[in-house]
Design an enzyme around this catalytic site. Structure first.
Site, PDB file in Angstrom:
ATOM      1  N   GLU A 120      -8.427  -3.962  -0.905  1.00  0.00           N
ATOM      2  CA  GLU A 120      -7.472  -3.036  -0.281  1.00  0.00           C
ATOM      3  C   GLU A 120      -7.117  -1.890  -1.224  1.00  0.00           C
ATOM      4  O   GLU A 120      -6.989  -2.095  -2.439  1.00  0.00           O
ATOM      5  CB  GLU A 120      -6.209  -3.857   0.068  1.00  0.00           C
ATOM      6  CG  GLU A 120      -5.114  -3.080   0.743  1.00  0.00           C
ATOM      7  CD  GLU A 120      -3.915  -3.966   1.102  1.00  0.00           C
ATOM      8  OE1 GLU A 120      -4.068  -5.191   1.266  1.00  0.00           O
ATOM      9  OE2 GLU A 120      -2.810  -3.412   1.204  1.00  0.00           O
ATOM     10  N   GLU A 124       1.553   4.286  -0.023  1.00  0.00           N
ATOM     11  CA  GLU A 124       2.753   3.845   0.693  1.00  0.00           C
ATOM     12  C   GLU A 124       3.923   4.748   0.342  1.00  0.00           C
ATOM     13  O   GLU A 124       4.041   5.204  -0.800  1.00  0.00           O
ATOM     14  CB  GLU A 124       3.117   2.406   0.302  1.00  0.00           C
ATOM     15  CG  GLU A 124       2.418   1.381   1.150  1.00  0.00           C
ATOM     16  CD  GLU A 124       2.709  -0.047   0.692  1.00  0.00           C
ATOM     17  OE1 GLU A 124       2.842  -0.909   1.556  1.00  0.00           O
ATOM     18  OE2 GLU A 124       2.795  -0.283  -0.524  1.00  0.00           O
TER      19      GLU A 124
END
Ligand SMILES: *[C@@H]1O[C@H](CO)[C@@H](O)[C@H](O)[C@H]1NC(C)=O
Ligand SMILES: *[C@@H]1O[C@H](CO)[C@@H](O)[C@H](O)[C@H]1NC(C)=O
Ligand SMILES: *[C@@H]1O[C@H](CO)[C@@H](O)[C@H](O)[C@H]1NC(C)=O
Ligand SMILES: *[C@@H]1O[C@H](CO)[C@@H](O)[C@H](O)[C@H]1NC(C)=O
Ligand SMILES: *[C@@H]1O[C@H](CO)[C@@H](O)[C@H](O)[C@H]1NC(C)=O
Ligand SMILES: *[C@@H]1O[C@H](CO)[C@@H](O)[C@H](O)[C@H]1NC(C)=O
Length: 342
Positions: A120, A124
């Site tokens: 991943e 964010e």
């Protein structure tokens, strides 16, 4: 996102869907997982209109598209977490996003790459701090809370900033508005073991980490309790330029190691490439084609099809046999037109 995955167990009960970190077939566990459709190309997705259903899917909620702000991901009420995801995968590559972060206490705007074995790479953004951007990565689904990095930006809720990530075998680089903010080498990622190195899909989405149903620790991380009456809260993504360095039409895991060396790349034009570059022209019916032909070409077809005699025999006979022959005539004309490349 992974930061929270362990804490979100209770969420589905309440219909709250955060960006899901899961996989339908984990190649670390199985050699029978279907191969991944490759992107194999480079393309700028402009979200001024709905992107092709052949290239993107909506995995939660609904996303709006308009020419001013692009894709809009809105939280209006508890449980909203609109998210879209590419149907294709890229195997090393580059993603350039023009993104405007959503405001709101507890609101999390995110752009996540995720592979089938849960490598991943993330951006964010928390609605409580409009001058912070955080980056993160995970390898093979392993929890590690030391991977995040936080960077200062100009007001990322007022403007679209350029968040670019470049991913190769030798490093991952994150850029904000052209400024290099982070480099990760494979060696720094637990001696390559936790280095993201398998084909990725991109997800863009928003969720409420401050939802009252979530554990206090999650809400603290997200910056506080979300008050939905302060909303709606919207993240906008104007465009996403995606480049697949792998150049494949398909990527398959050759074994259960999860290492990039094990990935088998199939060449050729991907389904995504075809959807982008080979825009299908609607097929004209035979009679439409016929009507479009210049008179000379029509005579040519008649002659070639041997129907010139029928024309000369005259109307009466022609009409008598017409009905019966129509099917055969159309087929014959079609064959001749095809041969003559009309
Ligand atoms: C592999 O499968 C086992 C048994 O189904 C499961 O317990 C384990 O979590 C799986 N591991 C991964 C990496 O998916
Ligand atoms: C927002 O985040 C930046 C970057 O981490 C930090 O320097 C700043 O102090 C934060 N602002 C607030 C109000 O917390
Ligand atoms: C975004 O940043 C990347 C990395 O610096 C750069 O290559 C690209 O040209 C920028 N795009 C825009 C639209 O400014
Ligand atoms: C680092 O990799 C080793 C295996 O080489 C593994 O046992 C360990 O759990 C990994 N550490 C982290 C933080 O993932
Ligand atoms: C959320 O609200 C509860 C109840 O009012 C409060 O106890 C808690 O401290 C709040 N959490 C955060 C992170 O603000
Ligand atoms: C891929 O498509 C291009 C046209 O866009 C074509 O020239 C090329 O031959 C195709 N390659 C393969 C392997 O089919």
């Amino acid at each position: 996102m992974r930061y929270l995955s362990g804490l979100l167990a209770a969420a589905p009960l309440l219909g709250l869907v955060s960006a899901q970190v899961s996989t339908s077939c984990n190649p670390l566990n199985s050699t029978d997982c279907p191969s991944d459709p490759g992107f194999g190309t480079d393309y700028l997705f402009n979200f001024n209109t709905t992107p092709s259903y052949e290239l993107w899917e909506t995995t939660a909620g609904s996303v709006t598209y308009d020419s001013e702000n692009g894709a809009g991901f809105t939280i209006k009420k508890q449980g909203d977490s609109p998210t879209i995801r590419t149907l294709f995968y890229f195997f090393f590559g580059r993603v350039e996003l023009l993104l405007k972060v959503a405001p709101g206490v507890g609101i999390v705007s995110s752009a996540m790459w995720l592979s089938d074995d849960l490598d991943e790479v993330d951006w964010e953004f928390l609605g409580v701090n409009n001058t912070a951007a955080s980056t993160n990565y995970f390898g093979k689904g392993l929890q590690d809370y030391h991977n995040a990095g936080v960077y200062t930006t100009r007001d990322n809720q007022a403007d679209f900033l350029n968040y670019t990530t470049v991913w190769t075998k030798t490093g991952i680089d994150w850029y904000i508005d052209g400024q290099h903010v982070r480099n990760l080498t494979p060696d720094a990622a637990n001696k390559t073991r936790n280095y993201p190195q398998t084909p990725m899909r991109l997800s863009l989405g928003i969720w409420a980490g401050g939802d009252p149903s979530l554990p206090e620790g999650t809400r603290e991380w997200a910056g506080g309790n979300t008050s939905y009456d302060q909303g709606p809260f919207t993240m906008y993504v104007k465009s996403a330029r995606i480049t697949d360095y792998g150049g494949g039409s398909e990527y398959a895991y050759g074994d259960t190691s999860g290492s990039w060396e094990s990935i088998k790349v199939t060449g050729g034009n991907s389904t995504a490439y075809k959807a982008i570059h080979e825009v299908q022209t609607p097929k004209l019916s035979i009679s439409q084609k016929w009507n479009n032909l210049p008179a000379g070409a029509r005579i040519g077809v008649y002659v070639a099809a041997g129907v010139v005699a029928a024309v000369l025999i005259g109307a009466l006979l022609w009409y008598c046999i017409k009905q019966r022959r129509d099917g055969a005539r159309e087929a014959r004309l079609a064959t001749e037109m095809e041969k003559m490349d009309l």
